[in-house]
Write a protein that holds these residues in place. Structure first.
Motif, short mmCIF file in Angstrom:
data_model
loop_
_atom_site.label_atom_id
_atom_site.label_comp_id
_atom_site.label_asym_id
_atom_site.label_seq_id
_atom_site.Cartn_x
_atom_site.Cartn_y
_atom_site.Cartn_z
N SER A 67 0.94 -1.36 -0.11
CA SER A 67 -0.06 -0.14 0.09
C SER A 67 1.01 1.26 -0.13
O SER A 67 0.60 2.09 -0.56
CB SER A 67 -0.92 -0.13 1.18
N ILE A 68 2.25 1.17 0.60
CA ILE A 68 3.03 2.20 0.51
C ILE A 68 3.36 2.58 -0.71
O ILE A 68 3.27 3.91 -1.17
CB ILE A 68 4.13 2.07 1.60
N GLY A 69 3.87 1.55 -1.31
CA GLY A 69 4.41 1.84 -2.78
C GLY A 69 3.18 2.27 -3.72
O GLY A 69 3.45 3.26 -4.57
N ILE A 122 -9.19 -7.19 0.97
CA ILE A 122 -10.18 -6.36 1.65
C ILE A 122 -9.11 -5.28 2.21
O ILE A 122 -9.87 -4.17 2.19
CB ILE A 122 -10.78 -7.22 2.58
N ALA A 123 -8.31 -5.53 2.95
CA ALA A 123 -7.43 -4.49 3.33
C ALA A 123 -7.03 -3.28 2.41
O ALA A 123 -7.42 -2.14 2.66
CB ALA A 123 -6.22 -4.92 4.00
N LEU A 124 -6.40 -4.01 1.08
CA LEU A 124 -6.29 -2.79 0.30
C LEU A 124 -7.39 -2.18 -0.53
O LEU A 124 -7.45 -0.90 -0.79
CB LEU A 124 -5.57 -3.51 -0.95
N ALA A 125 -8.45 -3.00 -0.57
CA ALA A 125 -9.91 -2.24 -1.04
C ALA A 125 -10.42 -1.10 -0.10
O ALA A 125 -10.60 0.06 -1.04
CB ALA A 125 -10.90 -3.51 -1.20
N PHE A 126 -10.19 -1.44 1.06
CA PHE A 126 -10.65 -0.20 2.04
C PHE A 126 -9.65 0.83 1.97
O PHE A 126 -10.04 2.01 1.88
CB PHE A 126 -10.95 -0.84 3.16
N GLY A 127 -8.30 0.62 2.23
CA GLY A 127 -7.24 1.58 2.04
C GLY A 127 -7.32 2.43 0.82
O GLY A 127 -7.23 3.57 1.07
N ILE A 128 -7.04 1.64 -0.26
CA ILE A 128 -6.86 2.50 -1.60
C ILE A 128 -8.19 3.03 -1.89
O ILE A 128 -8.31 4.22 -2.24
CB ILE A 128 -6.40 1.74 -2.50
N GLY A 129 -9.43 2.51 -1.91
CA GLY A 129 -10.82 2.87 -2.15
C GLY A 129 -11.24 4.09 -1.56
O GLY A 129 -11.61 4.93 -2.07
N VAL A 130 -10.96 4.33 -0.14
CA VAL A 130 -11.41 5.39 0.77
C VAL A 130 -10.40 6.36 0.33
O VAL A 130 -11.16 7.61 -0.03
CB VAL A 130 -11.46 5.09 1.88
N THR A 131 -9.41 6.32 0.03
CA THR A 131 -8.56 7.46 -0.16
C THR A 131 -8.74 7.93 -1.57
O THR A 131 -8.73 9.24 -1.86
CB THR A 131 -6.99 7.03 -0.14
N LEU A 132 -9.00 7.13 -2.52
CA LEU A 132 -9.17 7.68 -3.92
C LEU A 132 -10.51 8.05 -4.20
O LEU A 132 -10.79 9.07 -5.09
CB LEU A 132 -8.95 6.42 -5.02
N SER A 133 -11.42 8.01 -3.25
CA SER A 133 -12.91 8.32 -3.41
C SER A 133 -13.01 9.49 -2.49
O SER A 133 -13.47 9.64 -1.14
CB SER A 133 -13.92 7.30 -2.89
N VAL A 134 -12.45 10.79 -3.02
CA VAL A 134 -12.37 12.06 -2.36
C VAL A 134 -13.81 12.58 -1.91
O VAL A 134 -14.55 12.49 -2.81
CB VAL A 134 -11.78 13.16 -3.42
N GLY A 135 -13.81 12.74 -0.57
CA GLY A 135 -15.21 13.14 -0.14
C GLY A 135 -16.11 12.13 0.41
O GLY A 135 -17.16 12.36 0.98
N ILE A 187 -2.71 3.81 6.35
CA ILE A 187 -3.17 3.77 7.88
C ILE A 187 -4.40 3.00 7.64
O ILE A 187 -4.61 1.77 8.69
CB ILE A 187 -3.66 5.29 8.36
N LEU A 188 -5.49 3.07 6.74
CA LEU A 188 -6.53 2.15 6.78
C LEU A 188 -6.25 0.69 6.50
O LEU A 188 -6.77 -0.18 7.03
CB LEU A 188 -7.48 2.95 6.00
N THR A 189 -5.43 0.75 5.67
CA THR A 189 -4.79 -0.77 4.97
C THR A 189 -4.20 -1.36 6.26
O THR A 189 -4.34 -2.51 6.51
CB THR A 189 -3.89 -0.56 3.91
N THR A 190 -3.30 -0.84 7.07
CA THR A 190 -2.87 -1.31 8.21
C THR A 190 -3.74 -1.83 9.11
O THR A 190 -3.71 -3.02 9.65
CB THR A 190 -1.90 -0.26 8.77
N ILE A 191 -4.81 -0.94 9.55
CA ILE A 191 -5.67 -1.25 10.55
C ILE A 191 -6.74 -2.61 10.06
O ILE A 191 -6.82 -3.32 10.76
CB ILE A 191 -6.59 0.03 10.91
N VAL A 192 -7.11 -2.38 8.83
CA VAL A 192 -7.76 -3.52 8.26
C VAL A 192 -7.05 -4.75 8.30
O VAL A 192 -7.80 -5.84 8.40
CB VAL A 192 -8.66 -3.14 6.87
N ALA A 193 -5.86 -4.64 7.96
CA ALA A 193 -5.26 -5.98 7.77
C ALA A 193 -4.70 -6.66 8.97
O ALA A 193 -4.76 -7.86 8.85
CB ALA A 193 -3.91 -5.48 6.77
#
Length: 439
Positions: free
Chosen positions: A146-148, A385-398, A417-423
């Protein structure tokens, strides 16, 4: 070089002459220097620092990379430091979160959060056995991936000239960026030895020369910089705000666990053994102590450098004086603003062209860690699922606009952050298939 002299390179404490230390030490400097200074430049740009303040950030990055390395080589009180041949440097892993904090709260909030986070890292070092179970390779690999991924848009915007610049997206910026990338790509995949090791540096030099010819470089900051300057404490200040602190603390914990992998790679690859608990604990505490002191002087967080770990494992040269020589070079460069200020004149396009391959490498490191585990439905679920939440929420501005602003700051500004917590949560909640089968 005599057989005795050559043998000394492969012993940690053996005495080494200057002529033996210089070649290997320079290789470590070349491998690390771009990675050390670039995070500071990127964060300074987000915080809208002027060229003088940017130079200071580069200085502190160089100086504290050297100090952190020396602490690892010569542990304080024999406990704070790993006593392993590792190179420390400003970490790209923190960049997405530091840019978010700097953009929203200012640069002082970065260092206030870093100070608190570094204290926690020291505590983690003291109790690493107890929390290590929360970060197996599957979770750590997901976080690193997720960092990369979070850094890819940063690199592309830099290649286009830097978001907000008048010539953003111009053909000239892309020409320079792609040429820089092509040089890095060529040396990385079609050369060997020193040229391969210095591929990123080679790309930046060629890209910089082309930028000079095209009139893209402003030498004003170099003319204004002094020849020698001592860094001063609290130059950027310290601002303690709860949201940035909570955000950065999570990253510090993740990086502490990631450091275990780097220390392990060093000892297994170059010393044919697993690291001891004392080495792991001391290494993490050494990193935390370096970041604690660095927060007072304006140095972005330092961490173990993967490319230098790779160099140690390939060459198996573990003599501490090689790293000492590299640290001295970084210290000298850090106290000479004329040197640091030259680095501030590097155009966005060159930085983007050189670093996109670094960010790709970070992502692939994460993928390798993930794939080292069996890709069962349970494991792929944790990662996906962790990546889906972490990346999805960040890219969905607002997408979090209905919540208080601090929620967006913590969970919506960085994929990490969200990826880490969910994972971590999924890894704890979902039982291994073997356990499920027995019940």
């Amino acid at each position: 070089m005599s057989e005795k002299e050559e043998k000394a390179l492969f012993e940690y404490d053996a005495k080494l002459s200057i002529k033996e230390a210089v070649p290997m030490g320079l290789q470590h400097v070349v491998a690390a220097v771009v990675g050390i200074v670039t995070p500071g430049i990127m964060i300074a740009k987000v915080c809208n620092l002027d060229s003088g303040d940017t130079t200071i950030m580069i200085q502190t990055s160089l100086i504290f990379s050297a100090i952190a390395t020396l602490i690892q080589l010569f542990p304080i009180f024999g406990k704070v430091g790993s006593r392993l041949p590792v190179m420390m440097g400003a970490s790209f892993a923190y960049v997405p979160i530091l840019m978010a904090i700097g953009g929203d709260f200012g640069i002082a909030a970065i260092f206030g959060s870093q100070l608190v986070g570094s204290i926690l890292v020291i505590l983690v070092g003291l109790s690493i056995k107890k929390i290590r179970i929360l970060f197996p390779p599957l979770v750590t690999g997901t976080v690193i991936l997720s960092i990369g991924l979070s850094l890819f848009p940063v690199a592309i915007k830099y290649m286009a000239g830097g978001a907000g610049s008048p010539d953003f997206g111009s053909a000239q910026n892309w020409l320079v960026a792609l040429l820089t990338f092509a040089v890095v790509f060529y040396f990385n995949y079609f050369s060997k030895g020193f040229l391969k090791l210095s591929s990123i540096l080679n790309g930046m030099i060629i890209g910089y020369i082309v930028s000079l010819v095209l009139g893209m470089v402003d030498f004003g900051p170099v003319q204004e910089a002094s020849v020698f300057q001592v860094i001063t404490p609290l130059y950027f200040g310290l601002d303690f705000q709860l949201v940035p602190i909570l955000t950065l603390v999570v990253m510090f914990i993740v990086d502490a666990v990631q450091a275990i992998g780097q220390f392990t790679a060093t000892t297994v690859g170059a010393m044919d053994r697993e690291p001891t608990d004392k080495e792991l604990s001391g290494g993490i505490m050494g990193s935390g102590f370096s970041n604690f002191i660095g927060s007072f002087f304006g140095s972005v967080p330092v961490a173990t450098f993967g490319q230098n770990v790779g160099l140690v494992t390939v060459t198996r040269v573990i003599n501490k004086y090689v790293m000492v020589f590299a640290s001295v070079i970084l210290l000298v460069a850090g106290f000479v603003p004329k040197v640091a200020s030259i680095l501030t004149t590097i155009p966005y396009a060159v930085i983007g062209g050189a670093t996109i391959s670094v960010f790709a490498s970070i992502s692939m490191t994460g993928i390798r860690m993930i794939s080292s585990q069996e890709l069962t439905p349970r494991n792929t679920g944790v990662v996906g699922i962790a990546l889906a939440f972490g990346i999805g929420v960040t890219l969905s501005v607002g997408s979090l606009s209905g919540f208080p602003p601090w929620v967006t700051t913590i969970f919506g500004n960085s994929e990490v952050i969200l990826t880490t917590i969910v994972a971590v949560l999924l890894n704890v909640l979902l039982k291994e298939e073997k356990e499920v089968a027995l019940e």
